[in-house]
Enzyme design. Structure first.
Site, short mmCIF file in Angstrom:
data_model
loop_
_atom_site.label_atom_id
_atom_site.label_comp_id
_atom_site.label_asym_id
_atom_site.label_seq_id
_atom_site.Cartn_x
_atom_site.Cartn_y
_atom_site.Cartn_z
N ARG A 56 3.21 -2.19 -6.72
CA ARG A 56 2.77 -1.52 -5.60
C ARG A 56 2.19 -0.03 -5.97
O ARG A 56 1.50 0.44 -5.00
CB ARG A 56 3.72 -1.40 -4.59
N HIS A 60 -0.91 2.23 -3.66
CA HIS A 60 -0.51 3.67 -2.99
C HIS A 60 -1.29 5.03 -3.43
O HIS A 60 -1.27 5.99 -2.92
CB HIS A 60 0.98 3.63 -2.84
N ASN A 88 5.28 5.31 2.52
CA ASN A 88 5.88 5.45 1.23
C ASN A 88 7.44 5.62 1.21
O ASN A 88 8.14 4.99 0.39
CB ASN A 88 5.30 6.30 0.36
N HIS A 187 1.54 -9.45 -2.77
CA HIS A 187 2.78 -9.76 -2.09
C HIS A 187 3.27 -11.23 -2.46
O HIS A 187 4.35 -11.50 -1.85
CB HIS A 187 2.84 -9.55 -0.47
#
Length: 328
Positions: A56, A60, A88, A187
């Site tokens: 992930r 980000h 976050n 995911h």
């Protein structure tokens, strides 16, 4: 020549980034990619969930001023970094795995491999080690000299985001609807907190009722996992096979069993639904599209001056000293 001018020239040189390319470290640190994978394997043995958490980090990081490792910087008295940004805080984790990788690389090749490249390599390895596709990553990024909590807050989507918002966001980065759906397949592995879904269960869109798109038996399961007024830090799998990278995520969306609102909306929205259906039926098509999307996302760069950090959490102590040599 004054030290100020020397610093300016060093920064100017560092801003002329080398084009990203496969095997960037083949001469300067030939064992770099193997070191990253070895540390990721060890992290996975300690805690399976950690590899999903590391993957992930690329999303980000890259969406906020490009893939520059800015996400990894800790706050300072003069800078609010991205770790505590709304999307976050209490969500991203496993920064210590990146620290472990960096420490191993610094022992083997001091000052050579950037933290930004570590994130990209580790994300690829997280997928491959979980049963997903393996691919050749392009490398040669530099680490940012600063970070911006404000920029992260403005850009990163929340679990409540709908498909329209996500399509527009991805379009800003020249990522297509297909890229959006495929990359949402990240995911396929990992878990998320009840905090991210309680509104779906008890007050969707302020109605005081659950999200009608949730399949009834799945909603009952989520009600037990995340009861009203319960511990919102409890986690649940993002799909039915949260430790295996596969196309189960899309099969779940077709059945109305998506964990996050931002996931399920991909099936309820016409423009994204067809890709969800296609990937649910064809895992190879999903894998191919996912790899393509990850490579495109990894190409995002700000073009700003940078360096190769010795510690991914802080910029180098003497600016200009460890800024990259474009021929490294």
């Amino acid at each position: 020549m004054s030290s100020t001018i020397l610093l300016f020239l060093s920064l100017a040189v560092s801003a002329v980034a080398s084009p990203l390319r496969p095997k960037f470290y083949s001469e300067s640190c030939p064992q770099a990619e193997q070191i990253v994978r070895d540390v990721m394997k060890k992290a996975m043995e300690r805690e399976t969930r950690s590899v999903a958490s590391v993957m992930r980090l690329q999303f980000h990081d890259c969406f906020v001023n490009g893939c520059d490792g800015s996400l990894l910087l800790d706050d300072t008295p003069n800078m609010l970094g991205e770790k505590l940004a709304l999307s976050n805080i209490d969500s991203l984790r496993s920064y210590e795995v990146v620290d472990e990788i960096k420490e191993a690389l610094e022992k083997a090749c001091p000052g050579v491999v950037s933290c930004a490249d570590i994130v990209v390599m580790a994300s690829r390895d997280a997928v491959a080690l979980s049963g997903g596709p393996n691919w050749e990553v392009k490398l040669g990024r530099v680490d940012s000299l600063t970070a911006s909590q404000e920029a992260s807050n403005k850009i990163m989507p929340s679990p409540r985001s709908n498909a329209t918002y996500l399509i527009d966001l991805f379009k800003r980065f020249n990522l297509s609807v297909k890229d959006l759906v495929a990359l949402s397949g990240s995911h396929s592995i990992g878990k998320a907190r009840c905090f991210s879904i309680v509104f779906r269960l008890y007050n969707q869109s302020g109605t005081g009722r659950p999200d009608p798109t949730i399949e009834p038996s799945f909603r009952e399961k989520l009600d037990k996992l995340c009861p009203r007024g319960g511990d919102e830090s409890v986690v649940g799998g993002l799909d039915a096979t949260p430790v295996i990278f596969d196309n189960q995520y899309f099969k779940d969306l077709v059945k109305g069993r998506g964990f996050l609102n931002s996931d399920q909306t991909l099936f309820t929205f016409p423009e994204t639904r067809e890709y969800v259906k296609m990937f649910s039926l064809n895992q190879s098509a999903f894998f191919d599209a996912f790899v393509e999307g990850m490579i495109k996302m990894g190409d995002l760069q700000s073009g700003r001056p940078g360096e190769v950090r010795r510690n991914c959490r802080v910029v180098n102590k003497r600016p200009g000293e460890a800024l990259i040599d474009v021929d490294r």
